[in-house]
Design an enzyme around this catalytic site. Structure first.
Site, PDB file in Angstrom:
ATOM      1  CD  GLU A 108      -2.922  -1.047   2.367  1.00 44.30           C
ATOM      2  OE1 GLU A 108      -4.147  -1.160   2.181  1.00 44.30           O
ATOM      3  OE2 GLU A 108      -2.416  -0.958   3.502  1.00 44.30           O
ATOM      4  CB  CYS A 121       3.207   7.321   3.232  1.00 46.51           C
ATOM      5  SG  CYS A 121       3.755   6.051   4.392  1.00 46.51           S
ATOM      6  CB  CYS A 128       7.295  -5.161   8.218  1.00 49.19           C
ATOM      7  SG  CYS A 128       8.635  -4.423   9.192  1.00 49.19           S
ATOM      8  CB  CYS A 132       6.760  -3.297  15.950  1.00 44.14           C
ATOM      9  SG  CYS A 132       8.488  -2.860  15.625  1.00 44.14           S
ATOM     10  CB  CYS A 135       3.329  -2.049  13.586  1.00 40.70           C
ATOM     11  SG  CYS A 135       3.421  -1.669  11.819  1.00 40.70           S
ATOM     12  N   GLY A 183       7.086  -2.176   5.594  1.00 38.45           N
ATOM     13  CA  GLY A 183       8.469  -2.624   5.535  1.00 38.45           C
ATOM     14  C   GLY A 183       9.420  -1.774   6.356  1.00 38.45           C
ATOM     15  CD  GLU A 184      13.968  -0.765   9.178  1.00 35.12           C
ATOM     16  OE1 GLU A 184      14.820  -0.015   8.661  1.00 35.12           O
ATOM     17  OE2 GLU A 184      13.235  -0.397  10.129  1.00 35.12           O
ATOM     18  CB  SER A 217      10.898   5.626   8.857  1.00 34.39           C
ATOM     19  OG  SER A 217      10.563   5.157  10.142  1.00 34.39           O
ATOM     20  CB  SER A 240      10.502   3.795  14.637  1.00 34.65           C
ATOM     21  OG  SER A 240      10.036   4.347  13.425  1.00 34.65           O
ATOM     22  CG  LEU A 241      13.779   5.661  20.960  1.00 32.04           C
ATOM     23  CD1 LEU A 241      15.014   4.908  20.485  1.00 32.04           C
ATOM     24  CD2 LEU A 241      14.180   6.953  21.655  1.00 32.04           C
ATOM     25  CG  HIS A 242       7.993   3.295  18.828  1.00 30.75           C
ATOM     26  ND1 HIS A 242       7.275   4.384  18.374  1.00 30.75           N
ATOM     27  CD2 HIS A 242       8.306   2.564  17.733  1.00 30.75           C
ATOM     28  CE1 HIS A 242       7.168   4.309  17.054  1.00 30.75           C
ATOM     29  NE2 HIS A 242       7.779   3.226  16.640  1.00 30.75           N
ATOM     30  CG  ASN A 320      -2.976   6.018  13.744  1.00 35.91           C
ATOM     31  OD1 ASN A 320      -3.791   6.902  13.959  1.00 35.91           O
ATOM     32  ND2 ASN A 320      -1.755   6.271  13.286  1.00 35.91           N
ATOM     33  CB  CYS A 363       1.762   6.104  11.580  1.00 44.32           C
ATOM     34  SG  CYS A 363       3.310   5.407  12.147  1.00 44.32           S
TER      35      CYS A 363
END
Length: 370
Positions: A108, A121, A128, A132, A135, A183-184, A217, A240-242, A320, A363
């Site tokens: 997408e 985006c 991926c 995580c 996600c 994806g990463e 990212s 992307s720390l989180h 989200n 996201c």
């Protein structure tokens, strides 16, 4: 965390996508021209149509000889992305497209038009492998890496939609690209950097976008962040720390068991120091998980350990919703306190706009479901 670590630099081996103009270097183009029995300038003509005029339709390429036009275009511009479904939000200014790739894999992309810019985006992998748990993409696993041309074609499609006035607001120009889709990106490093080079090269060799308007990212693949710093292409890096502590981050971002918070942040700092580009720290706000006030203070400590010269910006992301997830967005008052504490320490902080949430285009929501 239980179970094996995700495979960071490897994706399942499958058949290759068809060769495409966007995959070719200057040397490759000369070889393909010889293969086609055409002069080298023919490939430059096709490149001008694709990158300069954002055209894929052979009937528009009247400067190519009619007798060989179809063969040339079929060889250089094979269909890479087949639209399956398009969904719109925000009065049509947000458009999410589900694409089918040549082998049936689904990805997408999301085009978002704002008053002052238009951003696409893009996905860099089908699925991926980072796993995580909050996600939707990560929960589906990794299917395969995308090719340079498959990535670029998402951008060309978005740029064409803007140029043709298909998005409310009239004819416009695509200004920004963010590698925040499926994806990463740094786990598909070669193809992603090939795509970045096509994006920043001037037409007819590329789309002529500013590297500063391209954001890559990553969840923190330290060797690849360090490699990115040597490329000489000053894209914006988003980490992307989180979570600011290893115990929690290893639960939220499993790759943290390989490269810790401090190792990831140090690599990001090195990127900022080398490129003179401010790094964005992405932080998904999860209720009662990572949004406590003391974690805001700890995050400030972690970031300011490398200096307070403005090398970093924190981008808070209201979580989200995804189907079946136990994670929920932070309370507004907790979000506000988190912002207040970071700003009190002199760290620029914003809360991300949740564009496309109602069409699962925000996201962490991309899952490529039919």
């Amino acid at each position: 965390m239980t179970g094996p670590l995700p495979l960071v630099f490897e994706a399942p081996r499958r058949g290759k996508p068809p060769r495409h103009l966007a995959d070719l270097s200057a040397e490759d183009r000369a070889a393909v021209a010889a293969e086609l029995g055409e002069p080298a300038f023919r490939l430059k003509q096709v490149a001008n149509h694709y990158f300069g005029r954002l055209e894929r339709d052979p009937s528009t390429m009247t400067d190519l000889p009619a007798a060989s036009r179809g063969r040339i275009v079929e060889t250089l511009l094979p269909a890479l992305l087949t639209p399956v479904r398009t969904m719109e939000a925000d009065k049509g200014t947000t458009r999410k497209t589900l694409w089918r790739l040549f082998d049936g894999a689904l990805v997408e992309s999301v085009l978002m038009r704002y008053p002052d810019r238009a951003t696409v985006c893009v996905s860099s992998q089908a699925g991926c492998g980072m796993a995580c748990p909050f996600c939707a993409t990560g929960q589906g696993g990794l299917e395969r890496n995308m090719s340079t041309a498959e990535i670029v074609d998402q951008v060309v499609d978005a740029a064409g939609a803007m140029a043709r006035g298909e998005i409310p607001g009239g004819v416009g120009r695509l200004s920004n690209v963010v590698f925040m889709g499926m994806g990463e990106p740094l786990a598909n490093y070669r193809a992603v950097m090939g795509a970045v080079r096509r994006m920043v090269a001037p037409a007819p060799d590329g789309l002529g976008l500013s590297a500063r308007n391209i954001t890559v990212s990553t969840v923190g693949l330290v060797p690849r962040i360090n490699q990115l710093a040597t490329e000489g292409i000053p894209v914006t890096l988003a980490l992307s720390l989180h979570a600011p502590d290893d115990e929690l981050r290893s639960e939220l971002v499993p790759i943290n068991t390989r490269w810790t918070v401090h190792e990831a942040v140090e690599a990001a700092w090195n990127y900022a120091r080398t490129t003179k580009r401010r790094v964005s720290i992405e932080y998904a706000m999860m209720r009662d998980i990572n949004d406590q006030a003391w974690r805001a203070d700890l995050l400030a400590d972690v970031l300011q350990a490398y200096g307070d010269w403005g090398w970093v910006h924190v981008n808070l992301i209201p979580l989200n919703p995804t189907p079946g997830s136990k994670w929920t967005a932070s309370r507004r008052e907790d979000e506000r306190e988190f912002v207040r504490r970071l700003e009190a320490r002199g760290i620029p902080t914003t809360v991300r706009d949740t564009r496309g949430r109602d069409i699962d285009g925000a996201c962490g929501q991309l899952a490529a479901a039919e």
